[in-house]
Design a protein around this motif. Structure first.
Motif, PDB file in Angstrom:
ATOM      1  N   ASP A 227     -47.621 -16.057 -15.776  1.00 17.69           N
ATOM      2  CA  ASP A 227     -46.871 -15.816 -17.000  1.00 17.69           C
ATOM      3  C   ASP A 227     -46.737 -17.091 -17.831  1.00 17.69           C
ATOM      4  O   ASP A 227     -46.767 -17.042 -19.064  1.00 17.69           O
ATOM      5  CB  ASP A 227     -45.490 -15.254 -16.671  1.00 17.69           C
ATOM      6  CG  ASP A 227     -45.557 -13.853 -16.077  1.00 17.69           C
ATOM      7  OD1 ASP A 227     -46.641 -13.227 -16.159  1.00 17.69           O
ATOM      8  OD2 ASP A 227     -44.541 -13.396 -15.527  1.00 17.69           O
ATOM      9  N   ALA A 228     -46.585 -18.231 -17.161  1.00 14.05           N
ATOM     10  CA  ALA A 228     -46.501 -19.507 -17.885  1.00 14.05           C
ATOM     11  C   ALA A 228     -47.819 -19.826 -18.568  1.00 14.05           C
ATOM     12  O   ALA A 228     -47.843 -20.347 -19.695  1.00 14.05           O
ATOM     13  CB  ALA A 228     -46.110 -20.627 -16.923  1.00 14.05           C
ATOM     14  N   ALA A 229     -48.938 -19.528 -17.894  1.00 13.83           N
ATOM     15  CA  ALA A 229     -50.246 -19.734 -18.518  1.00 13.83           C
ATOM     16  C   ALA A 229     -50.404 -18.804 -19.716  1.00 13.83           C
ATOM     17  O   ALA A 229     -50.905 -19.212 -20.779  1.00 13.83           O
ATOM     18  CB  ALA A 229     -51.356 -19.493 -17.501  1.00 13.83           C
ATOM     19  N   LEU A 230     -49.994 -17.540 -19.592  1.00  9.99           N
ATOM     20  CA  LEU A 230     -50.063 -16.595 -20.708  1.00  9.99           C
ATOM     21  C   LEU A 230     -49.217 -17.065 -21.888  1.00  9.99           C
ATOM     22  O   LEU A 230     -49.570 -16.831 -23.053  1.00  9.99           O
ATOM     23  CB  LEU A 230     -49.586 -15.217 -20.264  1.00  9.99           C
ATOM     24  CG  LEU A 230     -50.528 -14.434 -19.340  1.00  9.99           C
ATOM     25  CD1 LEU A 230     -49.813 -13.231 -18.737  1.00  9.99           C
ATOM     26  CD2 LEU A 230     -51.780 -13.992 -20.102  1.00  9.99           C
ATOM     27  N   ALA A 231     -48.118 -17.757 -21.583  1.00 12.48           N
ATOM     28  CA  ALA A 231     -47.243 -18.266 -22.630  1.00 12.48           C
ATOM     29  C   ALA A 231     -47.781 -19.532 -23.288  1.00 12.48           C
ATOM     30  O   ALA A 231     -47.164 -20.046 -24.226  1.00 12.48           O
ATOM     31  CB  ALA A 231     -45.850 -18.532 -22.060  1.00 12.48           C
ATOM     32  N   GLY A 232     -48.915 -20.025 -22.802  1.00 13.49           N
ATOM     33  CA  GLY A 232     -49.555 -21.182 -23.417  1.00 13.49           C
ATOM     34  C   GLY A 232     -48.978 -22.515 -23.021  1.00 13.49           C
ATOM     35  O   GLY A 232     -49.111 -23.502 -23.748  1.00 13.49           O
ATOM     36  N   LEU A 233     -48.347 -22.591 -21.798  1.00 13.05           N
ATOM     37  CA  LEU A 233     -47.753 -23.857 -21.373  1.00 13.05           C
ATOM     38  C   LEU A 233     -48.775 -24.857 -20.863  1.00 13.05           C
ATOM     39  O   LEU A 233     -48.513 -26.058 -20.845  1.00 13.05           O
ATOM     40  CB  LEU A 233     -46.698 -23.604 -20.287  1.00 13.05           C
ATOM     41  CG  LEU A 233     -45.405 -22.918 -20.725  1.00 13.05           C
ATOM     42  CD1 LEU A 233     -44.432 -22.865 -19.570  1.00 13.05           C
ATOM     43  CD2 LEU A 233     -44.790 -23.634 -21.921  1.00 13.05           C
ATOM     44  N   GLY A 234     -49.914 -24.380 -20.368  1.00 10.50           N
ATOM     45  CA  GLY A 234     -50.898 -25.320 -19.830  1.00 10.50           C
ATOM     46  C   GLY A 234     -51.960 -24.606 -19.028  1.00 10.50           C
ATOM     47  O   GLY A 234     -52.072 -23.374 -19.044  1.00 10.50           O
ATOM     48  N   LEU A 235     -52.750 -25.406 -18.290  1.00 11.78           N
ATOM     49  CA  LEU A 235     -53.805 -24.892 -17.434  1.00 11.78           C
ATOM     50  C   LEU A 235     -53.211 -24.490 -16.086  1.00 11.78           C
ATOM     51  O   LEU A 235     -52.263 -25.101 -15.610  1.00 11.78           O
ATOM     52  CB  LEU A 235     -54.874 -25.965 -17.202  1.00 11.78           C
ATOM     53  CG  LEU A 235     -55.393 -26.742 -18.416  1.00 11.78           C
ATOM     54  CD1 LEU A 235     -56.419 -27.780 -17.958  1.00 11.78           C
ATOM     55  CD2 LEU A 235     -55.991 -25.798 -19.434  1.00 11.78           C
ATOM     56  N   ALA A 236     -53.812 -23.487 -15.471  1.00  7.53           N
ATOM     57  CA  ALA A 236     -53.360 -23.057 -14.142  1.00  7.53           C
ATOM     58  C   ALA A 236     -54.574 -22.759 -13.275  1.00  7.53           C
ATOM     59  O   ALA A 236     -55.563 -22.195 -13.755  1.00  7.53           O
ATOM     60  CB  ALA A 236     -52.468 -21.830 -14.238  1.00  7.53           C
ATOM     61  N   LEU A 237     -54.501 -23.154 -12.013  1.00  7.11           N
ATOM     62  CA  LEU A 237     -55.543 -22.838 -11.035  1.00  7.11           C
ATOM     63  C   LEU A 237     -54.986 -21.717 -10.163  1.00  7.11           C
ATOM     64  O   LEU A 237     -54.128 -21.954  -9.315  1.00  7.11           O
ATOM     65  CB  LEU A 237     -55.885 -24.076 -10.201  1.00  7.11           C
ATOM     66  CG  LEU A 237     -57.069 -23.927  -9.242  1.00  7.11           C
ATOM     67  CD1 LEU A 237     -58.360 -23.650  -9.994  1.00  7.11           C
ATOM     68  CD2 LEU A 237     -57.226 -25.181  -8.385  1.00  7.11           C
TER      69      LEU A 237
END
Length: 300
Positions: A227-237
């Protein structure tokens, strides 16, 4: 005569660390478990625990008795399972632990028909993202995602797992699209706190020379990472079993930096020295068949 319920209660107390915790695990009152322990100690003629106001700890006699007691409990359970198997049915309790996100998204849909086919099984499933000590906490098995690190566990693979580096299109429009390991330094990342500092591992990349991006967020749950990645906070692995739908819908974008994330597994693990029960072996076969090869979520 030493009673089996006293031995079972003793093993549960030793594993749980207290009479109260053992009572909850056994679905009995604290007074019943305490009475069973007292009766067992009386029959053996020796105290099995050191008692303080804060905790219980095994005496020397208790430690010596625990190994045999464990064996007795598991032999009885195996015998019951074998009789059920001869009758063509699976029955009895089973206690499992699994990660929260994988359990909600993929394990549950595989478990429900399994339990419907085997109504004699009474399953306790606890979803928890922390690392569980299967033997000490009294689990028949744990389902894990990652690498097999605990040498006290016997691992049974369920499916391979790919982790993918992803970001939202909006984030990439604002910050650019990294195309190399070095370019990652200019970005921010979302990290999983239940892994160590070396969480971002890539094939053929030395950990001591790879500089990870600064953290935008550290969190101990895969759903919130996605959800944080979808919100545009940063990259996620993240594993493909978490982000597959978002990638297919274009809500997240897979990034190619010239290196694949290190291969991992989804596996069932049971404590070393315990033979996997027929129930557990059947469950493993069912999960493998349900997930498929390659797993159904890995189509991105």
């Amino acid at each position: 005569m030493v009673k089996l319920d006293g031995i079972s209660s003793f093993v549960a107390i030793a594993e749980a660390g207290s009479i109260s915790a053992a009572a909850r695990r056994l679905h009995l009152s604290k007074s019943v478990v305490s009475e069973r322990l007292a009766e067992l100690e009386q029959h053996l003629g020796a105290p099995l625990f050191h008692r303080t106001t804060r905790k219980l700890s095994l005496t020397e006699d208790g430690s010596a008795f625990l190994e045999r007691a464990n064996r007795i409990v598991w032999e009885v359970q195996d015998a019951v399972a074998e009789v059920a198997e001869r009758r063509g049915s699976l029955s009895g309790p089973m206690r499992l632990s699994a990660p929260v996100t994988f359990g909600r998204m993929h394990l549950g849909p595989a478990l429900y028909p399994f339990l419907a086919r085997h109504p004699g099984i009474s399953l306790t499933l606890e979803l928890d993202d922390r690392r569980i000590d299967a033997a000490a906490e009294g689990y028949d098995a744990v389902i894990r995602h990652g690498t097999v690190e605990d040498s006290r566990l016997v691992a049974l693979p369920l499916a391979p797992s790919r982790r993918l580096l992803v970001a939202a299109p909006d984030y990439l429009a604002r910050h650019g699209r990294p195309d190399s390991l070095a370019a990652l330094r200019q970005h921010r990342a979302i990290y999983y706190t239940n892994r160590n500092v070396a969480d971002w591992r890539f094939a053929d990349v030395r950990q001591d020379v790879f500089v990870r991006p600064p953290a935008a967020l550290r969190v101990n749950n895969g759903d919130m990472m996605r959800d944080a990645a979808l919100a545009g906070l940063g990259l996620a692995l993240l594993p493909s079993f978490i982000v597959g739908e978002e990638l297919r819908a274009g809500k997240l974008v897979r990034l190619d930096i010239g290196h694949e994330a290190a291969q991992e597994l989804i596996y069932v693990a049971h404590p070393e020295g315990r033979r996997a029960s027929h129930k557990l072996r059947t469950l493993v076969s069912t999960l493998r068949e349900h997930f498929g090869t390659p797993p159904y979520w890995d189509v991105v």
